[in-house]
Design a protein around this motif. Structure first.
Motif, PDB file in Angstrom:
ATOM      1  N   MET A   1       0.849  -1.179   0.000  1.00 26.23           N
ATOM      2  CA  MET A   1       0.000   0.000   0.000  1.00 26.23           C
ATOM      3  C   MET A   1       0.892   1.239   0.000  1.00 26.23           C
ATOM      4  O   MET A   1       1.811   1.348   0.798  1.00 26.23           O
ATOM      5  CB  MET A   1      -0.888  -0.029   1.251  1.00 26.23           C
ATOM      6  CG  MET A   1      -1.949   1.005   1.226  1.00 26.23           C
ATOM      7  SD  MET A   1      -3.114   1.022   2.625  1.00 26.23           S
ATOM      8  CE  MET A   1      -3.279  -0.619   3.170  1.00 26.23           C
ATOM      9  N   ASP A   2       0.629   2.130  -0.916  1.00 25.27           N
ATOM     10  CA  ASP A   2       1.480   3.315  -1.002  1.00 25.27           C
ATOM     11  C   ASP A   2       1.065   4.359   0.045  1.00 25.27           C
ATOM     12  O   ASP A   2       0.024   4.262   0.684  1.00 25.27           O
ATOM     13  CB  ASP A   2       1.483   3.889  -2.417  1.00 25.27           C
ATOM     14  CG  ASP A   2       0.154   4.510  -2.824  1.00 25.27           C
ATOM     15  OD1 ASP A   2      -0.843   4.287  -2.125  1.00 25.27           O
ATOM     16  OD2 ASP A   2       0.123   5.208  -3.844  1.00 25.27           O
ATOM     17  N   HIS A   3       1.919   5.336   0.177  1.00 29.29           N
ATOM     18  CA  HIS A   3       1.737   6.382   1.190  1.00 29.29           C
ATOM     19  C   HIS A   3       0.434   7.155   0.976  1.00 29.29           C
ATOM     20  O   HIS A   3      -0.267   7.469   1.934  1.00 29.29           O
ATOM     21  CB  HIS A   3       2.956   7.311   1.151  1.00 29.29           C
ATOM     22  CG  HIS A   3       2.958   8.335   2.232  1.00 29.29           C
ATOM     23  ND1 HIS A   3       3.086   8.000   3.562  1.00 29.29           N
ATOM     24  CD2 HIS A   3       2.840   9.685   2.184  1.00 29.29           C
ATOM     25  CE1 HIS A   3       3.043   9.102   4.285  1.00 29.29           C
ATOM     26  NE2 HIS A   3       2.903  10.141   3.471  1.00 29.29           N
ATOM     27  N   ARG A   4       0.114   7.444  -0.276  1.00 30.41           N
ATOM     28  CA  ARG A   4      -1.102   8.200  -0.577  1.00 30.41           C
ATOM     29  C   ARG A   4      -2.351   7.424  -0.147  1.00 30.41           C
ATOM     30  O   ARG A   4      -3.281   7.996   0.444  1.00 30.41           O
ATOM     31  CB  ARG A   4      -1.173   8.530  -2.065  1.00 30.41           C
ATOM     32  CG  ARG A   4      -2.396   9.323  -2.418  1.00 30.41           C
ATOM     33  CD  ARG A   4      -2.433   9.679  -3.862  1.00 30.41           C
ATOM     34  NE  ARG A   4      -3.686  10.356  -4.149  1.00 30.41           N
ATOM     35  CZ  ARG A   4      -3.921  11.075  -5.195  1.00 30.41           C
ATOM     36  NH1 ARG A   4      -2.977  11.215  -6.107  1.00 30.41           N
ATOM     37  NH2 ARG A   4      -5.066  11.641  -5.365  1.00 30.41           N
ATOM     38  N   THR A   5      -2.401   6.139  -0.430  1.00 28.58           N
ATOM     39  CA  THR A   5      -3.538   5.297  -0.045  1.00 28.58           C
ATOM     40  C   THR A   5      -3.683   5.256   1.475  1.00 28.58           C
ATOM     41  O   THR A   5      -4.791   5.344   2.009  1.00 28.58           O
ATOM     42  CB  THR A   5      -3.380   3.870  -0.602  1.00 28.58           C
ATOM     43  OG1 THR A   5      -3.228   3.955  -2.023  1.00 28.58           O
ATOM     44  CG2 THR A   5      -4.575   3.010  -0.268  1.00 28.58           C
ATOM     45  N   GLN A   6      -2.557   5.156   2.173  1.00 25.34           N
ATOM     46  CA  GLN A   6      -2.588   5.154   3.639  1.00 25.34           C
ATOM     47  C   GLN A   6      -3.162   6.463   4.173  1.00 25.34           C
ATOM     48  O   GLN A   6      -3.966   6.467   5.101  1.00 25.34           O
ATOM     49  CB  GLN A   6      -1.189   4.931   4.200  1.00 25.34           C
ATOM     50  CG  GLN A   6      -0.668   3.532   4.020  1.00 25.34           C
ATOM     51  CD  GLN A   6       0.765   3.395   4.509  1.00 25.34           C
ATOM     52  OE1 GLN A   6       1.499   4.379   4.607  1.00 25.34           O
ATOM     53  NE2 GLN A   6       1.161   2.159   4.796  1.00 25.34           N
ATOM     54  N   LEU A   7      -2.733   7.571   3.580  1.00 22.21           N
ATOM     55  CA  LEU A   7      -3.245   8.870   4.013  1.00 22.21           C
ATOM     56  C   LEU A   7      -4.745   9.008   3.732  1.00 22.21           C
ATOM     57  O   LEU A   7      -5.492   9.523   4.565  1.00 22.21           O
ATOM     58  CB  LEU A   7      -2.476  10.002   3.332  1.00 22.21           C
ATOM     59  CG  LEU A   7      -1.041  10.221   3.803  1.00 22.21           C
ATOM     60  CD1 LEU A   7      -0.368  11.304   2.954  1.00 22.21           C
ATOM     61  CD2 LEU A   7      -1.004  10.587   5.268  1.00 22.21           C
ATOM     62  N   GLU A   8      -5.179   8.538   2.573  1.00 20.94           N
ATOM     63  CA  GLU A   8      -6.599   8.609   2.235  1.00 20.94           C
ATOM     64  C   GLU A   8      -7.438   7.779   3.199  1.00 20.94           C
ATOM     65  O   GLU A   8      -8.511   8.208   3.637  1.00 20.94           O
ATOM     66  CB  GLU A   8      -6.825   8.151   0.790  1.00 20.94           C
ATOM     67  CG  GLU A   8      -6.331   9.154  -0.233  1.00 20.94           C
ATOM     68  CD  GLU A   8      -6.402   8.630  -1.652  1.00 20.94           C
ATOM     69  OE1 GLU A   8      -6.659   7.417  -1.851  1.00 20.94           O
ATOM     70  OE2 GLU A   8      -6.194   9.428  -2.581  1.00 20.94           O
ATOM     71  N   GLU A   9      -6.941   6.590   3.557  1.00 22.84           N
ATOM     72  CA  GLU A   9      -7.656   5.748   4.511  1.00 22.84           C
ATOM     73  C   GLU A   9      -7.714   6.407   5.886  1.00 22.84           C
ATOM     74  O   GLU A   9      -8.733   6.371   6.565  1.00 22.84           O
ATOM     75  CB  GLU A   9      -6.996   4.372   4.608  1.00 22.84           C
ATOM     76  CG  GLU A   9      -7.253   3.495   3.407  1.00 22.84           C
ATOM     77  CD  GLU A   9      -6.577   2.130   3.533  1.00 22.84           C
ATOM     78  OE1 GLU A   9      -5.932   1.846   4.568  1.00 22.84           O
ATOM     79  OE2 GLU A   9      -6.703   1.340   2.579  1.00 22.84           O
TER      80      GLU A   9
END
Length: 67
Positions: A1-9
């Protein structure tokens, strides 16, 4: 999971919590309003009762002795 996906979650999670807390605060404000109206009604009733029994100044309108 990339950093952007983690932030969105994480943002979605936090947004959900903020919405839930907002609902709690709204319910609490409603309850406080209801209780404040009841206290005012009870104070008015007690003041009337005190006047009916011959009191001069209703206790609800008197300042406490330490004032």
């Amino acid at each position: 999971m990339d950093h952007r996906t983690q932030l969105e979650e994480r943002i979605a999670h936090l947004t959900r919590h903020v919405d839930e807390l907002s609902e709690v605060v709204a319910r609490q404000q409603s309850e406080l309003d209801r209780l404040s109206r009841r206290v005012a009604m009870l104070m008015a009733r007690e003041a009337e009762r005190e006047l009916d029994t011959g009191g001069s100044i209703p206790l609800a309108d008197q300042k406490p002795p330490h004032w």
